[in-house]
Scaffold this motif. Sequence first.
Motif, short mmCIF file in Angstrom:
data_model
loop_
_atom_site.label_atom_id
_atom_site.label_comp_id
_atom_site.label_asym_id
_atom_site.label_seq_id
_atom_site.Cartn_x
_atom_site.Cartn_y
_atom_site.Cartn_z
N LYS A 1 -6.63 23.70 13.76
CA LYS A 1 -5.50 23.17 14.08
C LYS A 1 -5.43 21.91 14.82
O LYS A 1 -4.61 21.24 14.60
N HIS A 2 -6.73 21.27 15.37
CA HIS A 2 -6.85 20.04 15.87
C HIS A 2 -7.54 19.25 14.84
O HIS A 2 -7.23 18.39 14.17
N PHE A 3 -8.69 19.48 14.57
CA PHE A 3 -9.88 18.58 13.69
C PHE A 3 -9.25 18.54 12.30
O PHE A 3 -9.04 17.54 11.74
N LEU A 4 -9.21 19.70 11.68
CA LEU A 4 -8.99 19.54 10.25
C LEU A 4 -7.50 19.30 10.00
O LEU A 4 -7.20 18.46 8.99
N ASP A 5 -6.45 19.66 10.72
CA ASP A 5 -5.26 19.21 10.38
C ASP A 5 -5.08 17.71 10.61
O ASP A 5 -4.43 17.00 9.86
N CYS A 6 -5.91 16.91 11.58
CA CYS A 6 -5.92 15.77 11.59
C CYS A 6 -6.52 14.83 10.68
O CYS A 6 -6.06 13.91 10.18
N LEU A 7 -7.56 15.65 9.88
CA LEU A 7 -8.39 14.83 8.87
C LEU A 7 -7.37 15.19 7.63
O LEU A 7 -7.84 14.30 6.74
N LEU A 8 -6.72 15.72 7.65
CA LEU A 8 -5.74 16.19 6.31
C LEU A 8 -4.91 14.85 5.91
O LEU A 8 -4.88 14.61 4.83
N VAL A 9 -4.82 14.00 6.95
CA VAL A 9 -4.35 12.84 6.60
C VAL A 9 -4.90 11.77 5.55
O VAL A 9 -4.37 10.84 4.80
N SER A 10 -6.23 12.08 5.59
CA SER A 10 -7.09 11.31 4.61
C SER A 10 -6.74 11.71 3.34
O SER A 10 -7.24 10.88 2.36
N LYS A 11 -6.25 12.72 2.91
CA LYS A 11 -5.83 12.98 1.61
C LYS A 11 -4.68 12.08 0.99
O LYS A 11 -4.38 12.10 -0.06
N VAL A 12 -4.08 11.53 1.84
CA VAL A 12 -2.83 10.87 1.46
C VAL A 12 -2.84 9.40 1.84
O VAL A 12 -2.17 8.43 1.62
N ALA A 13 -3.72 8.99 3.03
CA ALA A 13 -3.95 7.80 3.47
C ALA A 13 -5.42 7.24 3.07
O ALA A 13 -6.28 7.82 2.99
N ASP A 14 -5.31 5.90 2.58
CA ASP A 14 -6.64 5.11 2.28
C ASP A 14 -7.11 4.36 3.16
O ASP A 14 -6.69 3.31 3.55
N ILE B 1 -15.47 24.71 10.60
CA ILE B 1 -15.05 23.34 10.16
C ILE B 1 -15.53 23.15 8.73
O ILE B 1 -14.79 22.99 7.68
N LYS B 2 -16.96 23.74 8.41
CA LYS B 2 -17.51 23.50 7.19
C LYS B 2 -16.62 24.54 6.14
O LYS B 2 -16.44 24.04 5.12
N ASP B 3 -16.66 25.74 6.45
CA ASP B 3 -15.86 26.65 5.66
C ASP B 3 -14.30 26.33 5.23
O ASP B 3 -13.93 26.37 4.20
N ASN B 4 -13.85 25.89 6.01
CA ASN B 4 -12.23 25.51 6.03
C ASN B 4 -12.17 24.20 5.32
O ASN B 4 -11.02 24.07 4.70
N ALA B 5 -12.89 23.42 5.70
CA ALA B 5 -12.88 22.04 4.86
C ALA B 5 -12.82 22.21 3.25
O ALA B 5 -12.25 21.51 2.81
N GLU B 6 -13.76 23.01 2.95
CA GLU B 6 -13.86 23.42 1.73
C GLU B 6 -12.68 23.77 0.99
O GLU B 6 -12.40 23.57 -0.01
N ILE B 7 -11.99 24.73 1.73
CA ILE B 7 -10.78 25.37 1.26
C ILE B 7 -9.61 24.27 1.12
O ILE B 7 -8.98 24.44 0.37
N VAL B 8 -9.46 23.25 1.99
CA VAL B 8 -8.71 22.23 1.91
C VAL B 8 -9.15 21.07 1.02
O VAL B 8 -8.07 20.07 1.02
N GLY B 9 -10.15 20.94 0.56
CA GLY B 9 -10.79 19.89 -0.14
C GLY B 9 -11.21 18.82 0.64
O GLY B 9 -11.08 17.59 -0.06
N LEU B 10 -11.60 19.09 1.83
CA LEU B 10 -12.12 17.66 2.58
C LEU B 10 -13.55 17.77 2.76
O LEU B 10 -14.25 18.69 2.71
N GLU B 11 -14.21 16.48 2.38
CA GLU B 11 -15.82 16.35 2.46
C GLU B 11 -15.97 15.97 3.92
O GLU B 11 -15.69 15.01 4.40
N ILE B 12 -16.82 16.90 4.61
CA ILE B 12 -17.25 16.43 6.01
C ILE B 12 -18.57 16.33 6.09
O ILE B 12 -19.46 17.22 5.60
N THR B 13 -19.06 15.05 6.72
CA THR B 13 -20.68 14.89 6.67
C THR B 13 -21.06 15.61 7.95
O THR B 13 -20.33 15.96 8.95
N GLN B 14 -22.46 15.75 7.77
CA GLN B 14 -22.97 16.44 9.22
C GLN B 14 -22.85 15.46 10.41
O GLN B 14 -22.76 16.27 11.46
#
Length: 93
Positions: free
Chosen positions: A54-67, A7-20
């Motif tokens: 495919k599950h977690f980060l894909d789901c969180l990508l919506v936060s890049k377009v939704a407020d 999660i940490k490694d791939n979140a950085e690649i797609v520009g997501l900030e993931i908290t501990q």
Amino acid sequence: MAIKSIIKDNAEIVGLEITQELIEKLEIYAKELKEWNEKINLTAIKDDEGIAIKHFLDCLLVSKVADFKDGMNIIDVGTGAGFPGLVIAAAYP
């Protein structure tokens, strides 16, 4: 590789900030998903990398377009294993 690292490694690649805190919630979700998937076929994706990306980060990508705002309600119809609704709820309680 552990879910946490993936999660940490791939979140950085797609520009997501993931908290501990979110990572800890997603680790629990992954554990439960794998256990329940043995009893009920919830998903064909069963490996840590697939679950994380495919599950977690894909789901969180919506936060890049939704407020998402405090008190906002969203609906997730027919999610089966809880994607993306439970992941979004974990990230934006």
